[in-house]
Enzyme design. Structure first.
Site, PDB file in Angstrom:
ATOM      1  N   GLY A  51      75.823 -80.564-100.850  1.00 61.18           N
ATOM      2  CA  GLY A  51      75.045 -81.515-101.633  1.00 61.18           C
ATOM      3  C   GLY A  51      73.606 -81.062-101.800  1.00 61.18           C
ATOM      4  O   GLY A  51      73.230 -79.936-101.464  1.00 61.18           O
ATOM      5  N   HIS A  52      72.790 -81.959-102.337  1.00 61.25           N
ATOM      6  CA  HIS A  52      71.384 -81.661-102.612  1.00 61.25           C
ATOM      7  C   HIS A  52      70.530 -82.791-102.077  1.00 61.25           C
ATOM      8  O   HIS A  52      70.973 -83.938-101.983  1.00 61.25           O
ATOM      9  CB  HIS A  52      71.183 -81.514-104.123  1.00 61.25           C
ATOM     10  N   PHE A  53      69.311 -82.446-101.713  1.00 62.09           N
ATOM     11  CA  PHE A  53      68.412 -83.460-101.149  1.00 62.09           C
ATOM     12  C   PHE A  53      67.590 -84.168-102.220  1.00 62.09           C
ATOM     13  O   PHE A  53      66.759 -85.018-101.906  1.00 62.09           O
ATOM     14  CB  PHE A  53      67.486 -82.849-100.087  1.00 62.09           C
ATOM     15  N   VAL A  54      67.803 -83.855-103.494  1.00 59.41           N
ATOM     16  CA  VAL A  54      67.115 -84.523-104.600  1.00 59.41           C
ATOM     17  C   VAL A  54      68.110 -85.081-105.606  1.00 59.41           C
ATOM     18  O   VAL A  54      68.037 -86.251-105.990  1.00 59.41           O
ATOM     19  CB  VAL A  54      66.144 -83.549-105.311  1.00 59.41           C
TER      20      VAL A  54
END
Length: 417
Positions: A239-242
């Site tokens: 996943g992504h943190f943004v």
């Protein structure tokens, strides 16, 4: 005006590289230069050759022509000259090669070049235009400069492993050896920069590449975020943190990737998936989606489970939502895009037949078509290089051979074409 592809030949034609490298970071750098047309001459110790020759050579499924998969890949388009650099006569031969060369690349531990008396200070006295590039774990300065390092060491110290894997998991290295490969890539950038500087000044220079430095550089904006905030980025798996959703998802057949970066992409995804729970106005903008990341990803997963990967690839691509299958290597090298770009190539072998490998990713509009020459047997080009490049007569070559200073390999007169 030159417009036709191939009229400029290959980009690095006319550049001669002496390749002292072994294992992965250095050989990868010189392979890239050889692919781009540089005449790349491996200088190897007689008898054994460089260490990469032995990797996987005893494993039949990964061996061809007496060479393992590592060496077969990294040594295409190269010549092999076997010279004993520890012997004074061998060093003198190497100095003669340097007089005819543009670049010397090595990836020994710090201090080895000085002990062999082939460091930049000595070589620039032989050829003021020579460019030397040394790739090492930690570079030539700093308290760790004498420590040995390979890929995993660079990945671990560079911070990237702390970002890789799922929350709560152990730190995980990248599946490809980016510590080594990153050093090789930056080594090529350094050499090309030094060649351009030499075109202006006439002077060569030394390129000092630290694999650790390269890993730190590739942290890019993630490092800046930490240095601004003092807060560490946690592991988030795929996943992504943004951005949300930005992850891998199962389908009825295999996994795929969806990467939603804009509100417009999100609206198109919601329309396609037709799940009323995702149409909540609170998800219309990135902050709302990030706050509900787990919920959104679970709902998206629930819909994707119902159809095949191929179905969703077609539907999502039609909406221009970034999507891709999660390919294993078999799928990756059968993909029509891979084949259309010439990234699966057949490299001939000196003993006959061929081996398939990844192609050259650098596509230059006016360069000649890629040509791949066989990985060399040890010393295969010793006689040709000493005779044609250095002008040594047969008697001198025979004397050097009998003294063990040089080694002539099979097909000693064969030339790289």
């Amino acid at each position: 005006m030159i417009e036709a592809p191939g009229q400029l030949g290959r980009a690095l034609e006319g550049v001669t590289v002496l390749d002292l490298t072994h294992m992965l970071s250095g050989p990868y750098a010189t392979m890239l230069m050889a692919d781009l047309g540089a005449r790349t001459i491996k200088v190897e110790p007689p008898g054994t050759g460089e260490a990469t020759r032995e990797l996987l050579r005893q494993t039949p499924k990964y061996e061809r022509d007496g060479m393992g998969a590592y060496f077969l890949t990294l040594s295409r388009n190269k010549e092999s000259v076997a010279i004993d650099l520890k012997a004074p006569a061998g060093r003198e031969l190497f100095y003669e090669l340097v007089r005819h060369a543009d670049v010397v690349v090595s990836n020994f531990g710090v201090g080895v070049l000085e002990r062999l008396e082939i460091d930049h200070a000595r070589l620039t006295a032989v050829n003021p235009g020579i460019i030397t590039c040394a790739i090492s774990g930690f570079g030539e300065t700093g308290p760790a400069r004498h420590r040995p390092a390979f890929d995993l060491v660079a990945q671990g110290m560079g911070g990237g492993m702390s970002l890789t894997g799922r929350e709560g998991d152990e730190p995980t290295r990248a599946g490809i050896p980016i510590g080594d490969l990153g050093g090789g890539l930056f080594g090529v950038i350094g050499v090309l920069s030094a060649l351009q500087a030499r075109a202006r000044t006439g002077l060569g220079q030394h390129v000092d590449i630290s694999m650790l430095d390269c890993q730190l550089s590739m942290l890019s904006y993630i490092a800046t975020m930490y240095l601004m905030s003092g807060e560490l980025t946690e592991r988030v798996g795929n996943g992504h943190f943004v951005h949300v959703p930005y992850n891998t998802f199962r389908t009825a057949t295999r996994h795929l990737i969806i990467a939603v970066l804009t509100d417009t992409m999100w609206r198109d995804l919601v329309e396609l998936l037709d799940d009323p729970a995702l149409a909540d106005p609170m998800f219309a903008h990135q902050p709302g989606r990030l706050a509900a990341k787990a919920f959104i990803e679970a709902r998206v997963q629930g819909v994707l489970d119902q159809q095949s990967c191929e179905h969703w690839l077609e539907q999502l691509a039609a909406k221009r939502i970034p999507v891709a299958p999660v390919n294993d290597i078999a799928y990756a090298f059968e993909d029509e895009q891979t084949l259309a770009r010439g990234m699966r190539v057949k490299v001939p072998l000196a003993g006959g037949g061929h081996v398939e490998q990844p192609g050259n990713p650098v596509k230059l509009s006016l360069a000649a078509q890629d040509v791949f020459a066989p990985p060399p047997w040890l010393g295969q080009h010793t006689e040709a290089v000493l005779r044609d490049l250095l002008g040594l007569d047969p008697g001198r070559i025979d004397s050097l051979t009998r003294q063990g200073i040089v080694q002539l390999g099979p097909l000693a007169d064969a030339k790289l074409t």
